[in-house]
Design a protein around this motif. Structure first.
Motif, PDB file in Angstrom:
ATOM      1  N   ALA A  38      42.440 -10.860 -59.553  1.00 35.59           N
ATOM      2  CA  ALA A  38      42.155  -9.912 -60.512  1.00 35.59           C
ATOM      3  C   ALA A  38      43.360  -8.848 -60.599  1.00 35.59           C
ATOM      4  O   ALA A  38      44.078  -8.904 -61.445  1.00 35.59           O
ATOM      5  CB  ALA A  38      41.075  -9.191 -60.574  1.00 35.59           C
ATOM      6  N   VAL A  39      43.813  -8.434 -59.152  1.00 34.00           N
ATOM      7  CA  VAL A  39      44.816  -7.765 -59.101  1.00 34.00           C
ATOM      8  C   VAL A  39      46.014  -8.193 -59.142  1.00 34.00           C
ATOM      9  O   VAL A  39      46.851  -7.844 -59.904  1.00 34.00           O
ATOM     10  CB  VAL A  39      44.958  -6.979 -57.702  1.00 34.00           C
ATOM     11  CG1 VAL A  39      45.852  -6.207 -57.337  1.00 34.00           C
ATOM     12  CG2 VAL A  39      43.557  -6.046 -57.648  1.00 34.00           C
ATOM     13  N   SER A  42      46.311  -9.114 -63.358  1.00 38.92           N
ATOM     14  CA  SER A  42      46.414  -8.118 -64.184  1.00 38.92           C
ATOM     15  C   SER A  42      46.243  -6.600 -63.695  1.00 38.92           C
ATOM     16  O   SER A  42      46.182  -5.586 -64.516  1.00 38.92           O
ATOM     17  CB  SER A  42      44.988  -8.386 -65.156  1.00 38.92           C
ATOM     18  OG  SER A  42      44.106  -7.958 -64.325  1.00 38.92           O
ATOM     19  N   GLY A  43      46.401  -6.511 -62.429  1.00 38.58           N
ATOM     20  CA  GLY A  43      46.512  -5.148 -61.786  1.00 38.58           C
ATOM     21  C   GLY A  43      45.465  -4.410 -61.265  1.00 38.58           C
ATOM     22  O   GLY A  43      45.615  -3.572 -60.449  1.00 38.58           O
ATOM     23  N   SER A  44      44.200  -4.855 -61.805  1.00 40.04           N
ATOM     24  CA  SER A  44      42.895  -4.117 -61.362  1.00 40.04           C
ATOM     25  C   SER A  44      41.969  -4.861 -61.792  1.00 40.04           C
ATOM     26  O   SER A  44      41.892  -6.076 -62.669  1.00 40.04           O
ATOM     27  CB  SER A  44      42.902  -2.831 -62.045  1.00 40.04           C
ATOM     28  OG  SER A  44      42.535  -3.072 -63.475  1.00 40.04           O
ATOM     29  N   ASP A  45      40.768  -4.791 -61.355  1.00 39.37           N
ATOM     30  CA  ASP A  45      39.603  -5.625 -61.437  1.00 39.37           C
ATOM     31  C   ASP A  45      39.044  -5.250 -62.956  1.00 39.37           C
ATOM     32  O   ASP A  45      38.545  -6.162 -63.782  1.00 39.37           O
ATOM     33  CB  ASP A  45      38.312  -5.029 -60.942  1.00 39.37           C
ATOM     34  CG  ASP A  45      38.123  -5.621 -59.227  1.00 39.37           C
ATOM     35  OD1 ASP A  45      39.068  -6.628 -58.896  1.00 39.37           O
ATOM     36  OD2 ASP A  45      37.570  -5.362 -58.501  1.00 39.37           O
ATOM     37  N   PRO A  69      35.650  -8.845 -62.183  1.00 37.42           N
ATOM     38  CA  PRO A  69      36.112 -10.450 -61.959  1.00 37.42           C
ATOM     39  C   PRO A  69      35.008 -11.228 -61.304  1.00 37.42           C
ATOM     40  O   PRO A  69      34.912 -12.331 -61.191  1.00 37.42           O
ATOM     41  CB  PRO A  69      37.086 -10.554 -61.063  1.00 37.42           C
ATOM     42  CG  PRO A  69      37.355  -9.206 -60.218  1.00 37.42           C
ATOM     43  CD  PRO A  69      36.657  -8.185 -61.098  1.00 37.42           C
ATOM     44  N   HIS A  70      33.774 -10.538 -60.363  1.00 37.60           N
ATOM     45  CA  HIS A  70      32.843 -11.244 -59.758  1.00 37.60           C
ATOM     46  C   HIS A  70      31.523 -11.063 -60.533  1.00 37.60           C
ATOM     47  O   HIS A  70      31.430 -10.012 -61.600  1.00 37.60           O
ATOM     48  CB  HIS A  70      32.807 -10.615 -58.406  1.00 37.60           C
ATOM     49  CG  HIS A  70      32.964  -9.206 -58.168  1.00 37.60           C
ATOM     50  ND1 HIS A  70      31.920  -8.357 -58.487  1.00 37.60           N
ATOM     51  CD2 HIS A  70      33.970  -8.473 -57.904  1.00 37.60           C
ATOM     52  CE1 HIS A  70      32.175  -7.150 -58.678  1.00 37.60           C
ATOM     53  NE2 HIS A  70      33.267  -7.008 -57.992  1.00 37.60           N
ATOM     54  N   GLY A  71      30.571 -11.446 -59.960  1.00 37.53           N
ATOM     55  CA  GLY A  71      29.123 -11.340 -60.482  1.00 37.53           C
ATOM     56  C   GLY A  71      28.276 -10.321 -59.841  1.00 37.53           C
ATOM     57  O   GLY A  71      26.963 -10.236 -60.079  1.00 37.53           O
TER      58      GLY A  71
END
Length: 170
Positions: A38-39, A42-45, A69-71
């Motif tokens: 994710a980072v 796009s730079g961040s969660d 990005p996770h569950g």
């Protein structure tokens, strides 16, 4: 940043390919791999979650909202079985994704922690059904056991989704 739950135990400064992070995300449910991807993208969660939400909307998902990005549990993070089926259908349209999720095991390369290279999927249906192709298992205390499966039979891909299961394997 430290991310709880399943992990690759990534270390600061560690080098690992995006492809191996994707394998860790899909097979081990490595939440730190999700965060690293994710980072990178796009730079961040939260920035990645915005991309996820837009893609879900583009796919026709009407009852999903992602915060990370996770569950891992978040009260503002939700979806439905139907929306997960739409997302799985899209994911399975990519040969790279199909190749990863169809395997019970994969080996990765990394610059640190070189003793932790084997990834093992918890998707036991891959052993029991020759038509099974993956897709993803998961578990949190709130969501319980979850399963998104895909199988191709007679030229048709079938996608199944189980949510809040006590034991999706039965």
């Amino acid at each position: 940043e430290t991310v709880e739950g399943a992990s690759l135990h990534l270390k600061p400064g560690e080098s690992i390919t995006a492809g191996d992070l994707l394998k860790a995300t899909l097979l081990r449910s490595a939440n730190d791999a999700c965060h690293a991807l994710a980072v990178h993208v796009s730079g961040s969660d939260l920035g990645f979650a915005k991309l996820m939400n837009q893609k879900a909307k583009d796919l026709g998902c009407l009852h999903s909202h992602f915060m990370a990005p996770h569950g891992l549990h978040n009260d503002k993070h939700y979806t439905t079985a139907y929306d997960l089926a739409l997302i799985a259908r899209e994911a399975m349209s990519y040969p790279e994704i199909r190749d990863i999720v169809s395997k019970r095991r994969a080996t990765i390369s990394r610059s640190i922690n070189t003793k932790d290279l084997l990834l093992v999927s918890k998707n036991k249906w891959l052993e029991h059904d020759p038509t099974a192709e993956g897709v993803k298992t998961g578990y949190t205390k709130v969501a319980r056991a979850t399963f998104v499966g895909s199988a191709t039979r007679n030229g048709m891909r079938l996608i199944s989704v189980l949510l809040k299961s006590e034991n999706w394997e039965e």
